[in-house]
Scaffold this active site. Structure first.
Site, short mmCIF file in Angstrom:
data_model
loop_
_atom_site.label_atom_id
_atom_site.label_comp_id
_atom_site.label_asym_id
_atom_site.label_seq_id
_atom_site.Cartn_x
_atom_site.Cartn_y
_atom_site.Cartn_z
N ARG A 12 0.25 -1.77 -0.20
CA ARG A 12 0.08 -0.39 -0.24
C ARG A 12 0.98 1.68 0.27
O ARG A 12 0.14 2.49 -0.17
CB ARG A 12 -0.95 -0.04 1.02
CG ARG A 12 -1.83 -0.62 1.08
CD ARG A 12 -2.76 -1.34 2.19
NE ARG A 12 -2.12 -1.75 2.89
CZ ARG A 12 -2.88 -2.20 4.24
NH1 ARG A 12 -4.02 -1.84 4.89
NH2 ARG A 12 -2.93 -3.08 4.93
N GLU A 69 1.00 -6.32 12.80
CA GLU A 69 -0.07 -6.43 14.14
C GLU A 69 -0.96 -7.58 14.04
O GLU A 69 -1.34 -7.82 15.27
CB GLU A 69 -1.45 -5.15 13.85
CG GLU A 69 -2.00 -4.97 14.64
CD GLU A 69 -3.09 -4.03 14.37
OE1 GLU A 69 -3.18 -3.25 13.29
OE2 GLU A 69 -4.37 -4.06 15.24
O1 PRP Z 1 2.57 -0.44 11.60
P1 PRP Z 1 3.00 -2.31 11.41
O2 PRP Z 1 2.29 -3.54 12.21
O3 PRP Z 1 3.97 -2.95 10.79
O4 PRP Z 1 1.48 -2.56 10.44
C1 PRP Z 1 1.54 -1.62 9.02
C2 PRP Z 1 1.74 -2.28 7.71
O5 PRP Z 1 1.15 -3.59 7.70
C3 PRP Z 1 0.36 -2.91 6.75
O6 PRP Z 1 0.62 -3.37 5.67
P2 PRP Z 1 0.40 -5.20 5.11
O7 PRP Z 1 1.86 -5.65 5.57
O8 PRP Z 1 -0.40 -5.71 5.79
O9 PRP Z 1 0.76 -5.40 3.99
P3 PRP Z 1 -0.21 -4.88 2.22
O10 PRP Z 1 0.24 -3.20 2.09
O11 PRP Z 1 0.88 -5.55 0.80
O12 PRP Z 1 -1.39 -5.28 2.94
C4 PRP Z 1 0.05 -1.65 6.35
O13 PRP Z 1 -0.05 -1.29 5.04
C5 PRP Z 1 1.53 -1.03 6.32
O14 PRP Z 1 2.80 -1.50 6.34
N1 ADE Z 2 -5.26 -1.80 11.38
C1 ADE Z 2 -5.01 -1.78 10.73
N2 ADE Z 2 -5.92 -1.80 9.38
C2 ADE Z 2 -4.78 -1.35 8.30
N3 ADE Z 2 -3.99 -1.89 7.84
C3 ADE Z 2 -3.22 -2.32 8.96
N4 ADE Z 2 -1.96 -2.84 9.03
C4 ADE Z 2 -1.64 -2.93 10.46
N5 ADE Z 2 -2.59 -2.90 11.02
C5 ADE Z 2 -3.30 -2.54 10.21
#
Ligand code: PRP
Ligand code: ADE
Length: 176
Positions: A60, A97
């Site tokens: 993202r 998370e």
């Molecule tokens: O602060 P944190 O606990 O590390 O969480 C935040 C991360 O989690 C999500 O990505 P995700 O790994 O779900 O991948 P995506 O962007 O491909 O959906 C979001 O886009 C951040 O990169």
């Molecule tokens: N609560 C949340 N919503 C969207 N993206 C996330 N990545 C980690 N935690 C998230």
């Protein structure tokens, strides 16, 4: 009237696991005005630091960093999940998370001493962005700062990233 970006971010309860309040940016992307305003505000805040390159966190983060890079006239480095980059990579494991992952960067994409601003959509625990900063530094760069659209309050992200300048556009409590 300024655009209220928080109103454009949809909350999905219990995704991807029970108890998580998922902040969904797909609703923001459906509004060209809100998306454009998001990029403009990110660029304004990014311009406060001396920056040589942007780095975007898979996946993202790519959505926001790519238009920022073209507007700022800066090279864009992709930090990808494991196994996606074809060249020689450096990697770093981290906790989410709701799970575990590994980030990689092309070792050559970060010139020695380059000041890199790291961009993602959201900070929760800060694990992804800590891994991102560690990778930039492992590759020989300096973390010039971190910019996110959404900051979740209550999971320790800002505290985990206390060594870095962190900016965000919108904050939500973790259980909101
Ligand atoms: O602060 P944190 O606990 O590390 O969480 C935040 C991360 O989690 C999500 O990505 P995700 O790994 O779900 O991948 P995506 O962007 O491909 O959906 C979001 O886009 C951040 O990169
Ligand atoms: N609560 C949340 N919503 C969207 N993206 C996330 N990545 C980690 N935690 C998230």
């Amino acid at each position: 009237m300024p655009i209220d970006l928080a109103q454009h971010i949809r909350n999905i309860p219990d995704f991807p696991i029970p108890g998580v309040q998922f902040k969904d940016i797909t609703s923001l992307l459906l509004s060209p005005d809100a998306f454009n305003e998001t990029i403009a505000r990110m660029v304004d805040l990014a311009a406060e630091a001396r920056v040589d390159r942007l780095a975007a966190v898979d996946s993202r983060g790519f959505i926001f960093a790519a238009p920022m890079a073209t507007r700022m006239g800066l090279p864009l480095v992709l930090l990808r999940k494991a196994g996606k980059l074809p060249g020689a990579t450096l990697s770093y494991d981290y906790n989410l998370e709701y799970g575990q992952a590994s980030l990689e960067v092309h070792a050559d994409d970060v010139p020695s001493g380059a000041r890199v601003l790291i961009i993602d959509d959201l900070v929760a625990t800060g694990g992804s962005l800590k891994a991102a900063a560690a990778l930039i530094e492992k590759a020989g760069g300096e973390t010039a700062g971190i910019g996110v659209v959404i900051e979740l309050i209550g999971l320790g992200g800002r505290e985990a990233l206390a060594d870095y300048d962190l900016f965000s556009l919108v904050t939500f409590e973790v259980d909101e």
